[in-house]
Design an enzyme around this catalytic site. Structure first.
Site, PDB file in Angstrom:
ATOM      1  N   PRO A   1       0.911  -1.427  -0.116  1.00  0.00           N
ATOM      2  CA  PRO A   1       0.057   0.081   0.218  1.00  0.00           C
ATOM      3  C   PRO A   1       0.601   1.244   0.112  1.00  0.00           C
ATOM      4  O   PRO A   1       1.911   1.408   0.646  1.00  0.00           O
ATOM      5  CB  PRO A   1      -0.851   0.139   1.339  1.00  0.00           C
ATOM      6  CG  PRO A   1      -0.253  -1.122   2.003  1.00  0.00           C
ATOM      7  CD  PRO A   1       0.451  -1.988   1.239  1.00  0.00           C
ATOM      8  N   ASN A   2       0.346   2.324  -0.996  1.00  0.00           N
ATOM      9  CA  ASN A   2       1.004   3.611  -1.002  1.00  0.00           C
ATOM     10  C   ASN A   2       2.148   3.640  -1.693  1.00  0.00           C
ATOM     11  O   ASN A   2       2.632   4.959  -1.977  1.00  0.00           O
ATOM     12  CB  ASN A   2       1.034   4.238   0.534  1.00  0.00           C
ATOM     13  CG  ASN A   2      -0.304   4.257   1.162  1.00  0.00           C
ATOM     14  OD1 ASN A   2      -1.321   4.912   0.457  1.00  0.00           O
ATOM     15  ND2 ASN A   2      -0.347   3.802   2.400  1.00  0.00           N
TER      16      ASN A   2
ATOM     17  N   TYR B   1      11.465   8.702   1.078  1.00  0.00           N
ATOM     18  CA  TYR B   1      11.504   7.708   0.247  1.00  0.00           C
ATOM     19  C   TYR B   1      12.033   8.036  -1.325  1.00  0.00           C
ATOM     20  O   TYR B   1      12.193   6.997  -2.096  1.00  0.00           O
ATOM     21  CB  TYR B   1       9.948   7.262   0.007  1.00  0.00           C
ATOM     22  CG  TYR B   1       9.239   6.936   1.156  1.00  0.00           C
ATOM     23  CD1 TYR B   1       9.611   5.470   1.576  1.00  0.00           C
ATOM     24  CD2 TYR B   1       8.166   7.613   1.549  1.00  0.00           C
ATOM     25  CE1 TYR B   1       8.851   5.257   3.005  1.00  0.00           C
ATOM     26  CE2 TYR B   1       7.556   7.210   2.602  1.00  0.00           C
ATOM     27  CZ  TYR B   1       8.049   5.939   3.500  1.00  0.00           C
ATOM     28  OH  TYR B   1       7.257   5.404   4.596  1.00  0.00           O
TER      29      TYR B   1
ATOM     30  N   ASN C   1       7.919  -5.495  -0.867  1.00  0.00           N
ATOM     31  CA  ASN C   1       8.057  -4.484   0.429  1.00  0.00           C
ATOM     32  C   ASN C   1       6.272  -4.259   0.678  1.00  0.00           C
ATOM     33  O   ASN C   1       5.685  -3.864  -0.085  1.00  0.00           O
ATOM     34  CB  ASN C   1       8.405  -3.092  -0.330  1.00  0.00           C
ATOM     35  CG  ASN C   1       8.245  -1.855   0.428  1.00  0.00           C
ATOM     36  OD1 ASN C   1       7.705  -2.228   1.654  1.00  0.00           O
ATOM     37  ND2 ASN C   1       9.151  -0.858   0.366  1.00  0.00           N
TER      38      ASN C   1
ATOM     39  N   ALA D   1       2.869  -0.832   4.939  1.00  0.00           N
ATOM     40  CA  ALA D   1       2.650  -0.777   6.130  1.00  0.00           C
ATOM     41  C   ALA D   1       1.857  -2.099   6.680  1.00  0.00           C
ATOM     42  O   ALA D   1       2.028  -2.650   7.941  1.00  0.00           O
ATOM     43  CB  ALA D   1       1.306   0.279   6.631  1.00  0.00           C
TER      44      ALA D   1
ATOM     45  N   GLU E   1      12.716  -9.363   1.814  1.00  0.00           N
ATOM     46  CA  GLU E   1      11.992  -8.226   2.249  1.00  0.00           C
ATOM     47  C   GLU E   1      12.728  -6.884   2.123  1.00  0.00           C
ATOM     48  O   GLU E   1      13.819  -6.806   2.443  1.00  0.00           O
ATOM     49  CB  GLU E   1      11.547  -8.405   3.794  1.00  0.00           C
ATOM     50  CG  GLU E   1      10.756  -7.323   4.348  1.00  0.00           C
ATOM     51  CD  GLU E   1      10.667  -7.794   5.860  1.00  0.00           C
ATOM     52  OE1 GLU E   1      11.117  -8.817   6.393  1.00  0.00           O
ATOM     53  OE2 GLU E   1      10.074  -6.689   6.589  1.00  0.00           O
TER      54      GLU E   1
ATOM     55  N   HIS F   1      12.717  -2.594   2.668  1.00  0.00           N
ATOM     56  CA  HIS F   1      12.380  -1.381   3.144  1.00  0.00           C
ATOM     57  C   HIS F   1      13.149  -0.021   2.553  1.00  0.00           C
ATOM     58  O   HIS F   1      14.219  -0.114   2.692  1.00  0.00           O
ATOM     59  CB  HIS F   1      11.969  -1.270   4.428  1.00  0.00           C
ATOM     60  CG  HIS F   1      11.252  -2.275   5.020  1.00  0.00           C
ATOM     61  ND1 HIS F   1       9.656  -2.399   4.992  1.00  0.00           N
ATOM     62  CD2 HIS F   1      11.337  -3.700   5.542  1.00  0.00           C
ATOM     63  CE1 HIS F   1       9.147  -3.445   5.279  1.00  0.00           C
ATOM     64  NE2 HIS F   1      10.266  -4.216   5.845  1.00  0.00           N
TER      65      HIS F   1
HETATM   66  O1  CA2 Z   1      10.356   2.015   4.113  1.00  0.00           O
HETATM   67  C1  CA2 Z   1       9.479   1.455   3.384  1.00  0.00           C
HETATM   68  O2  CA2 Z   1       9.678   1.054   2.349  1.00  0.00           O
HETATM   69  C2  CA2 Z   1       8.230   1.191   4.212  1.00  0.00           C
HETATM   70  O3  CA2 Z   1       7.821  -0.374   4.096  1.00  0.00           O
HETATM   71  C3  CA2 Z   1       7.218   2.095   3.479  1.00  0.00           C
HETATM   72  C4  CA2 Z   1       5.868   2.038   4.159  1.00  0.00           C
HETATM   73  C5  CA2 Z   1       5.808   2.069   5.766  1.00  0.00           C
HETATM   74  O4  CA2 Z   1       4.514   2.042   6.274  1.00  0.00           O
HETATM   75  C6  CA2 Z   1       6.852   1.091   6.314  1.00  0.00           C
HETATM   76  O5  CA2 Z   1       6.871   1.261   7.513  1.00  0.00           O
HETATM   77  C7  CA2 Z   1       7.999   1.336   5.787  1.00  0.00           C
HETATM   78  C8  CA2 Z   1       4.830   3.175   3.407  1.00  0.00           C
HETATM   79  C9  CA2 Z   1       4.862   3.231   2.030  1.00  0.00           C
HETATM   80  C10 CA2 Z   1       4.527   4.474   1.803  1.00  0.00           C
HETATM   81  O6  CA2 Z   1       4.999   5.072   0.463  1.00  0.00           O
HETATM   82  C11 CA2 Z   1       4.821   6.209   0.034  1.00  0.00           C
HETATM   83  C12 CA2 Z   1       5.774   6.561  -0.851  1.00  0.00           C
HETATM   84  C13 CA2 Z   1       5.909   7.848  -1.275  1.00  0.00           C
HETATM   85  C14 CA2 Z   1       4.935   8.903  -0.522  1.00  0.00           C
HETATM   86  C15 CA2 Z   1       4.133   8.481   0.250  1.00  0.00           C
HETATM   87  C16 CA2 Z   1       4.166   7.253   0.817  1.00  0.00           C
END
Ligand code: CA2
Length: 145
Positions: free
Chosen positions: A11-12, A24, A75, A78, A99, A101
């Site tokens: 997600p996201n 990110y 990945n 959340a 995995e 992140h």
């Molecule tokens: O660090 C990572 O890759 C995470 O898996 C990203 C998740 C977060 O909930 C994990 O704790 C760590 C969130 C992904 C959200 O991705 C976005 C990317 C760009 C802008 C907004 C959100």
């Protein structure tokens, strides 16, 4: 026939490169996918990439991997920190699991410190930015090659 690697994003992550570049980075998910696709082909592998904001879709893709993929790079976003269902699906899969992140989850809020998926993963990368996906793929190429 080439072996296939599934690249699964949760997600996201479709918003990559559009928001929060300080966390990110500025590459889009499409940029990441194109680079991984090239690298996979160089290593003699096929890449199949998918992203979903829905837990069930991610689980369905992991089930498909049982017949179609020699390795998964995931990945889970959340869902990393919440989903026993994704862990169960990965436990029913026999191939390699890495995995990834983008951020260093251990440097962030404490609710990001635990991952259900890590209990199944053969390797975990966190905090290497989007390069983590390519590093995971390099490891898969060396293990499968
Ligand atoms: O660090 C990572 O890759 C995470 O898996 C990203 C998740 C977060 O909930 C994990 O704790 C760590 C969130 C992904 C959200 O991705 C976005 C990317 C760009 C802008 C907004 C959100």
């Amino acid at each position: 026939m080439s072996q296939t690697v599934f690249l699964i994003n949760g997600p996201n992550l479709n918003l990559l490169g559009q928001r929060e570049p300080e966390v990110y980075g500025s590459d889009t998910l499409e940029d990441v996918t194109v680079r991984c696709d090239r690298l996979a082909r160089t290593g003699g592998l096929d890449l199949k990439a998918m992203q979903s904001n829905h837990e069930g879709d991610l689980i369905d893709m992991i089930h498909r991997a049982r017949d179609e993929a020699a390795a998964i790079i995931i990945n889970p976003g959340a869902f990393t920190h919440t989903s026993v269902a994704i862990l169960d699906a990965l436990n029913a899969y026999d191939g390699l699991v890495f995995e990834v992140h983008i951020s260093n989850v251990h440097k962030r809020e404490s609710f990001r410190h635990h991952s259900y998926v890590s209990a199944r993963a053969d390797g975990v990368l966190a905090g290497f930015g989007v390069e983590g996906y390519e590093l995971a793929l390099r490891r898969i190429i060396s293990l499968l090659g």
